[in-house]
Design an enzyme around this catalytic site. Sequence first.
Site, mmCIF file in Angstrom:
data_model
loop_
_atom_site.group_PDB
_atom_site.id
_atom_site.type_symbol
_atom_site.label_atom_id
_atom_site.label_comp_id
_atom_site.label_asym_id
_atom_site.label_seq_id
_atom_site.Cartn_x
_atom_site.Cartn_y
_atom_site.Cartn_z
ATOM 1 N N ASP A 106 0.786 -1.236 0.000
ATOM 2 C CA ASP A 106 0.000 0.000 0.000
ATOM 3 C C ASP A 106 0.822 1.292 0.000
ATOM 4 O OD1 ASP A 106 1.072 -0.153 2.513
ATOM 5 O OD2 ASP A 106 -0.760 -0.857 3.457
ATOM 6 N N GLU A 148 -1.295 -9.019 -1.270
ATOM 7 C CA GLU A 148 -1.808 -8.457 -0.012
ATOM 8 C C GLU A 148 -2.938 -7.463 -0.315
ATOM 9 O OE1 GLU A 148 0.929 -7.879 3.594
ATOM 10 O OE2 GLU A 148 0.136 -5.871 3.282
ATOM 11 N N GLU A 207 -1.594 5.198 3.360
ATOM 12 C CA GLU A 207 -1.698 3.826 2.841
ATOM 13 C C GLU A 207 -3.130 3.368 2.584
ATOM 14 O OE1 GLU A 207 0.311 4.773 5.271
ATOM 15 O OE2 GLU A 207 2.326 4.030 4.842
ATOM 16 N N HIS A 251 7.516 3.531 13.219
ATOM 17 C CA HIS A 251 7.872 4.292 12.013
ATOM 18 C C HIS A 251 6.728 5.011 11.324
ATOM 19 C CE1 HIS A 251 6.258 1.746 8.692
ATOM 20 N NE2 HIS A 251 6.226 0.858 9.662
ATOM 21 N N ARG A 259 4.003 7.322 9.669
ATOM 22 C CA ARG A 259 3.911 8.743 9.354
ATOM 23 C C ARG A 259 2.818 9.436 10.174
ATOM 24 N NH1 ARG A 259 4.909 11.618 4.283
ATOM 25 N NH2 ARG A 259 5.842 9.751 3.455
ATOM 26 N N HIS A 262 14.209 3.219 13.055
ATOM 27 C CA HIS A 262 13.959 3.443 11.620
ATOM 28 C C HIS A 262 14.832 4.612 11.137
ATOM 29 C CE1 HIS A 262 11.545 4.134 7.968
ATOM 30 N NE2 HIS A 262 11.103 2.908 8.150
#
Length: 378
Positions: free
Chosen positions: A96, A118, A132, A212, A214, A245
């Site tokens: 995604d 997926e 995503e 990690h 956003r 990350h």
Amino acid sequence: MKDVLIIIGTRPEAIKMAPVIRRMSESSILRPRVCSTGQHREMLAQAFAAFDIAPEFELRLMTRGQSLAALSGRLFNTMDALLEERRPWCVLVQGDTTSVMIAALCAFYRHIPVGHVEAGLRSGNLQQPFPEELNRRVATLATRFHFAPTPTAADNLRREGVPESRIHITGNTIVDALLYMREGIRDAPPPLPPAMEALLRKGLSYVLVTVHRRELGAEGLQHICNALRTLARRHPDLFFVYPVHLNPRIREHVRAELGNIANILLIPPLGYKEFLRAMDAALFIMSDSGGVQEEAPSLNKQVLVLREVTERPEAVEAGFCRLVGAQEERILQAAEELLAQERSGIPSRSTPFGDGHAAARITTVLERAAQASPEEYP
Ligand code: UDP
């Protein structure tokens, strides 16, 4: 032979596509041609190396601090030029990310069938995970072969009107990847950073942490750091191992907040084999990662999911994951409960994410389609 252009931009995409690339390389009908869009260059290289994969095409698209729109613009132009030049029979994307959405659109515009590995994950909230949830919904519209990892994901696709004949329930390829690696890891454990090896040698317990996302923002990250600091102070004999990350926003914040605490080990991202070993040996995991939620059941580990919503309800229903969000108090409470539970032992259960044969199923569907006319695609 028909070419399948496989697009990979991030570490989890490389890990989850690796089993498909390996399986398709054995096909006498399809030829996998791997294109890296290089979102996370270093972490991507680590994942490719773990599976001995070298991308044939490298699109260097990332520049520091670029907006999603600027990245999308660059992706549209570069991807379309690649499709024009290579003319693959099919484009295969996974997951995604923005590059998945744009590659799917570019292929759609050129009437090239898209396979989506997926497919059908939905949180139901366009802001979480951001962007995503939007990316995967758009990718679904452009997709011809929907490879749903679970029956729940397939139901999501049906609800959006995807015809039954285009949905294939395959299991998640992450189980294939993990099973492929796990044997080797138990036979020959890959070395971990010295501080971790020292913990393992002394038999000390640790919680593995990854963060990690956003949409977490500075406030969420601060809450997580506060919770970790408090837990480390309350439990001086327990360690927190945190492979940080490489996103500069995360790295700088975490180093400043947690850099000097004796029982918090901040380490660079681990290679895939090393990370699986680190998961396997952890007491439990605190993470906002999608892939980690899917891997933990195969290793019989508990995860405190540092998100408000998840597109992987299967792991919650199966009792491996608990949604705790990113509020300090909730994290503390859930961690304390899990620590108490871990001491009394948690029964083992099986993974809801498949049997490790997802890559073979995906390849078979595409092989059949490659031998049929478009009207007869399975
Ligand atoms: N992973 C890794 N090294 C690390 C941390 C994670 O190889 O230091 C792997 C992990 O096993 C999983 C994948 O990276 O397969 C998850 O990636 P990430 O959390 O970046 O993305 P998401 O799954 O949330 O999209």
